[in-house]
Design a protein around this motif. Structure first.
Motif, PDB file in Angstrom:
ATOM      1  N   VAL A 123       0.862  -1.183   0.000  1.00  0.00           N
ATOM      2  CA  VAL A 123       0.000   0.000   0.000  1.00  0.00           C
ATOM      3  C   VAL A 123       0.898   1.231   0.000  1.00  0.00           C
ATOM      4  CG1 VAL A 123      -1.907  -1.148   1.213  1.00  0.00           C
ATOM      5  CG2 VAL A 123      -0.189   0.109   2.534  1.00  0.00           C
ATOM      6  N   SER A 124       0.304   2.385  -0.228  1.00  0.00           N
ATOM      7  CA  SER A 124       1.070   3.623  -0.156  1.00  0.00           C
ATOM      8  C   SER A 124       1.073   4.137   1.285  1.00  0.00           C
ATOM      9  CB  SER A 124       0.458   4.685  -1.073  1.00  0.00           C
ATOM     10  OG  SER A 124      -0.807   5.077  -0.585  1.00  0.00           O
ATOM     11  N   ARG A 142       0.309   7.006   2.020  1.00  0.00           N
ATOM     12  CA  ARG A 142      -0.945   7.761   2.060  1.00  0.00           C
ATOM     13  C   ARG A 142      -2.108   6.893   2.546  1.00  0.00           C
ATOM     14  NH1 ARG A 142      -2.912  12.346  -1.059  1.00  0.00           N
ATOM     15  NH2 ARG A 142      -5.174  12.317  -0.942  1.00  0.00           N
ATOM     16  N   GLU A 143      -2.171   5.655   2.072  1.00  0.00           N
ATOM     17  CA  GLU A 143      -3.254   4.759   2.494  1.00  0.00           C
ATOM     18  C   GLU A 143      -3.194   4.457   3.988  1.00  0.00           C
ATOM     19  OE1 GLU A 143      -4.405   1.534  -0.480  1.00  0.00           O
ATOM     20  OE2 GLU A 143      -2.507   2.298  -1.291  1.00  0.00           O
ATOM     21  N   THR A 185      -4.000   9.668  -4.988  1.00  0.00           N
ATOM     22  CA  THR A 185      -3.870   8.324  -5.555  1.00  0.00           C
ATOM     23  C   THR A 185      -4.650   8.263  -6.852  1.00  0.00           C
ATOM     24  OG1 THR A 185      -5.739   7.574  -4.243  1.00  0.00           O
ATOM     25  CG2 THR A 185      -3.557   7.191  -3.324  1.00  0.00           C
ATOM     26  N   GLU A 244      -4.190   8.059   5.722  1.00  0.00           N
ATOM     27  CA  GLU A 244      -5.512   8.598   5.413  1.00  0.00           C
ATOM     28  C   GLU A 244      -6.530   8.340   6.505  1.00  0.00           C
ATOM     29  OE1 GLU A 244      -6.300   8.968   0.685  1.00  0.00           O
ATOM     30  OE2 GLU A 244      -6.464   6.985   1.554  1.00  0.00           O
TER      31      GLU A 244
END
Length: 112
Positions: free
Chosen positions: A61-62, A64-65, A110, A68
């Motif tokens: 995953v990023s 960011r994920e 994304t 978030e």
């Protein structure tokens, strides 16, 4: 540790479990110790941006994920605050230019 560490830890655990990965395998993939990753998941340790990037990569995953979730958690910690703290922490390890590049990458939208 603080509320941000708890939120990050819960999110990492949630993603790891959803993918059916053991703590041991995730630690191995992220190239961190089992004890450290366990402490991160329990909110006892805060990973550096480099370590968080490795954990994200291990989970496919990023970053960011992972971060978030802060935006939707009722805990009162905004994603902006979390990213600001990560940004300031990066300055210990990276030049200003490198920190800005990493921050921009983490914050980019994304693409579906």
């Amino acid at each position: 540790m603080g509320e941000i560490a708890s939120l990050l830890g819960r999110r990492i655990r949630e993603i790891r479990r959803a993918q059916g990965l053991s703590l041991e395998r995730t630690a191995e993939l992220a190239e961190v110790s089992l004890t450290f990753l366990g402490d991160v998941e329990r909110g006892r340790k805060e990973p550096s941006i480099t370590t968080l990037t490795g954990i994200a990569k291990a989970l496919s995953v990023s970053v960011r994920e992972i971060v978030e979730v802060v935006e939707v958690e009722p805990a009162g910690v905004s994603k902006h605050e979390l990213l600001s703290r990560l940004r300031s922490g990066m300055k210990e390890w990276y030049s200003v230019e490198e920190s800005e590049a990493i921050y921009s990458f983490v914050c980019q939208p994304t693409q579906s």
